[in-house]
Design a protein around this motif. Structure first.
Motif, mmCIF file in Angstrom:
data_model
loop_
_atom_site.group_PDB
_atom_site.id
_atom_site.type_symbol
_atom_site.label_atom_id
_atom_site.label_comp_id
_atom_site.label_asym_id
_atom_site.label_seq_id
_atom_site.Cartn_x
_atom_site.Cartn_y
_atom_site.Cartn_z
ATOM 1 N N ASP A 295 0.804 -1.217 0.000
ATOM 2 C CA ASP A 295 0.000 0.000 0.000
ATOM 3 C C ASP A 295 0.837 1.266 0.000
ATOM 4 N N GLY A 296 2.182 1.128 -0.075
ATOM 5 C CA GLY A 296 3.063 2.281 -0.128
ATOM 6 C C GLY A 296 3.598 2.724 1.216
ATOM 7 N N ASN A 297 2.997 2.269 2.308
ATOM 8 C CA ASN A 297 3.529 2.579 3.630
ATOM 9 C C ASN A 297 4.824 1.811 3.862
ATOM 10 N N THR A 317 3.017 6.900 4.741
ATOM 11 C CA THR A 317 3.636 7.814 3.778
ATOM 12 C C THR A 317 2.699 8.930 3.319
ATOM 13 N N ALA A 318 1.398 8.691 3.309
ATOM 14 C CA ALA A 318 0.463 9.712 2.834
ATOM 15 C C ALA A 318 0.416 10.911 3.768
ATOM 16 N N THR A 319 0.594 10.676 5.078
ATOM 17 C CA THR A 319 0.495 11.754 6.063
ATOM 18 C C THR A 319 1.828 12.102 6.710
#
Length: 340
Positions: A295-297, A317-319
């Motif tokens: 999921d990219g994390n 990673t999004a936040t």
């Protein structure tokens, strides 16, 4: 201890420096203390090792024990002694009942606390060809009245090194049957060969569980997978791996870990490695591994020179949010604090 797999005792520096190596990859180290005349475990381990009556005995705090024959004869280093028996805290004993002429175990018995044999594992080996000396079958038997009854048989085949699917002697399939030979499960493995992009010779490329292997064979109406290409295998594999120039895993694709509609259910894990120039010490990080999730994390983990985790951080990673766990060790490499 207890740890998984077969165990062997190695000399690192005569009998004053020894290490126990397990087939699953664990290692524990002992040094001889001349002052107290005892072996002392490195890196804060609590297992004990004693030399008594021509044997080395490894024990943990709850009473599990592994015995090794002392076959070293004061050689300087490099000698090996395989485990001859195990005893768990309940009094059940695992012992090697017989060896073949090459020193390989052929019968391992499980004896209960009343010293009665209850279970047996028979080993056979290939005598010739690319798999010479490797395990051919393992038969699990249980005591039934006065005789033995086979209940499981594990049958191995190996790559012959004449194709592009593995080196000679690497496991190709492992087939499990019941005691009468009825099939239960079959596993399949394919490896990188010399000069192949994405890996190095002998590195595992694909692995298949029984369910995945049967779906693969059914999809291509095949009786075995050797005739199928990598491209045909990949959508069905449980795992696929690629490696970097230092032979470390750089990419893993795992069945069931990704998006079912956009990646066929496969999730990709990426790995990056960083080595520091810090001095070795229990609270000095030596290696940093960043794992990027499907999921990219990310999971970011720092290790000391003994391979102990110092800090593990989950990065959203999004936040940019981070959550970590820190481990502190004393001068004997024993964990004394955990903070989150």
């Amino acid at each position: 201890m207890p740890r998984e797999g077969e165990a062997a005792l190695f000399q690192l520096g005569g009998n004053s420096a020894l290490t126990v190596v397990y087939s699953e990859g664990d290692q524990i180290y002992f040094d001889w203390d001349d002052v107290n005349n005892v072996y002392v475990g490195d890196f804060g381990i609590t297992d004990t090792l004693v030399h008594k009556g021509g044997e080395f005995i490894l024990a943990d705090a709850v009473g599990n024990r592994i015995t090794f024959a002392d076959s070293f004869n004061d050689t300087p280093s490099g000698a090996l002694s395989k485990a001859t028996s195990r005893l768990d805290a309940g009094g059940n004993r695992e012992r090697v009942a017989s060896f073949n002429g090459s020193g390989q175990r052929t019968d391992v018995r499980i004896t209960d606390s009343d010293n009665i044999d209850r279970e047996s594992w028979l080993y056979t080996y290939f005598s010739s060809g690319p798999a010479a000396g490797r395990i051919q079958t393992i038969t699990q038997r249980i005591k039934n009245g006065g005789g033995w009854t086979p209940i499981r048989i594990l049958d191995y085949t190996y790559h012959d090194g004449e194709d592009d699917q593995g080196l000679a002697g690497q496991i190709r399939t492992a087939k499990l049957t019941d005691g009468s030979g009825n099939p239960l499960e079959e596993y399949y493995y394919r490896y990188y060969v010399e000069g192949e992009e994405g890996g190095f010779a002998g590195a595992l490329k694909f692995s298949f569980s029984d369910d995945s292997y049967q779906k693969l064979l059914e999809a291509y109406s095949a009786s075995e997978a050797d005739s199928l290409t990598d491209e045909q295998l990949e959508p069905y594999a449980d795992t696929y791996a690629e490696y970097d120039s230092q032979q470390r895993v750089a990419l893993r694709r795992v069945q069931g870990a990704g998006c079912s509609t956009c990646t066929g259910g496969q999730g990709s894990y990426g790995y990056e490695y960083e080595i520091s120039s810090n001095a070795a010490g229990p609270n000095s990080w030596r290696q940093k591994i960043t794992e990027t999730l499907p999921d990219g994390n990310q999971n970011v983990t720092y290790y000391n020179s003994a391979g102990q985790v110092m800090l593990s951080v989950f990065v959203e990673t999004a936040t940019g949010s981070k959550w970590g766990t820190f481990h502190l060790y004393d001068s004997d490499w024993r964990e004394v604090l955990t903070a989150t």
